[in-house]
Design a protein around this motif. Sequence first.
Motif, PDB file in Angstrom:
ATOM      1  N   UNK A 153       0.965  -1.081   0.112  1.00 16.84           N
ATOM      2  CA  UNK A 153      -0.035   0.062  -0.109  1.00 16.84           C
ATOM      3  C   UNK A 153       1.037   1.331  -0.008  1.00 16.84           C
ATOM      4  N   UNK A 154       0.507   2.239  -0.707  1.00 22.12           N
ATOM      5  CA  UNK A 154       1.178   3.574  -0.590  1.00 22.12           C
ATOM      6  C   UNK A 154       0.221   4.572  -0.694  1.00 22.12           C
ATOM      7  N   UNK A 155       0.485   5.542   0.257  1.00 17.76           N
ATOM      8  CA  UNK A 155      -0.426   6.673   0.749  1.00 17.76           C
ATOM      9  C   UNK A 155       0.766   7.819   0.759  1.00 17.76           C
ATOM     10  N   UNK A 156       0.134   9.255   0.518  1.00 21.31           N
ATOM     11  CA  UNK A 156       0.889  10.472   0.811  1.00 21.31           C
ATOM     12  C   UNK A 156      -0.021  11.347   1.689  1.00 21.31           C
ATOM     13  N   UNK A 157       0.426  12.344   2.332  1.00 25.15           N
ATOM     14  CA  UNK A 157      -0.124  13.461   3.248  1.00 25.15           C
ATOM     15  C   UNK A 157       0.429  14.709   2.832  1.00 25.15           C
ATOM     16  N   UNK A 158      -0.330  15.731   2.494  1.00 25.55           N
ATOM     17  CA  UNK A 158      -0.023  16.960   2.014  1.00 25.55           C
ATOM     18  C   UNK A 158       0.712  17.771   3.149  1.00 25.55           C
ATOM     19  N   UNK A 159       0.517  17.285   4.371  1.00 26.53           N
ATOM     20  CA  UNK A 159       1.096  18.151   5.732  1.00 26.53           C
ATOM     21  C   UNK A 159       2.232  17.079   6.327  1.00 26.53           C
TER      22      UNK A 159
END
Length: 325
Positions: A307-313
């Motif tokens: 799984x891969x996810x990103x967070x703008x903060x």
Amino acid sequence: PPEISITSEKPIGREEWYISPVQVTITTDSPSAKEIRYRLVEEGITKVDDQKYTGPVTISTLGKTSIYAWTVEETEKYQSEESLKEIKIDTEAPTIDYIQEPIAPETGWYTTNMNIAIEGEDKHSRIKGYTYSQDGGTTWKEKRIDEKIEITKEGTTETLVKTIDKAGNVSTTKTITINKDSIKPEKPTITQAGETVNSITVQAVGNDNAGGSGIKTYIFEIKPVSGTTNDWTTPANAIINTEAGTQIYTYTNLERGEYSLRVTIKDKANNQETSETKTGTTVSNTAPIVQSVNYSSKTTNSITVTARATDSENDKLTYTLYIRK
């Protein structure tokens, strides 16, 4: 010598000073007196010299007047010994002024006891003392002019003062208002009311002591939780002048993390008190984005996925995976 007597429509004042014009009557019991003569001397200057007495003489000049009288004897052709009477008249009220010791602070509120020195001028009988009241004029106390009024009471004290001259004339009433507040405000409280990824909003509650000068200023401070006492800072817009009992403030432009927060309140006399330290934390208000979930491999009793996810903060991410048959 002749006898000099004085009559006055108004009663004599204090210390043998008259507070109205007086009439002077000169009499003699000498059967051989041809006439009575007199002279008037005002403050050392002769105003009437060797005048024949024909009836009562009115003295109205303010200050001290000396009247000298004597008889001229017809049979012996000689002048009797002089009689002397000093007349003191003061019908004018004295002036009144005062000095605050020490001088009033810029805030208008003293934080220590202070004294009021009463002053006044009187051209004739001179100032003797003054009378003052601190209950709206119900009761009055007298003091010598060199005695001072000490103000020790917290809050606002209103003093009514009138000077008195030696003749008993009384000045107009002077009202002197003194404010004193030597007690710190109650300890304020600070609570976190909201937060974002780069801000913390707090609510401060401040109250002055009963009868005090009233709240004037809130000062909000902040430092990293790991910082030292030297790291406390006050943001540029964090000094707020208000009399409100509750104040909302938002710390902005913060980096993610935990902070120590506190607030100091000042009253109008500049007494101050600081709250206990409160810990505040910034939080993320933006959800991360799942970029992908890929199947990798399996066994008889396991499945491997990526799984891969990103967070703008740039928050630290925690993954939770769900499986359904």
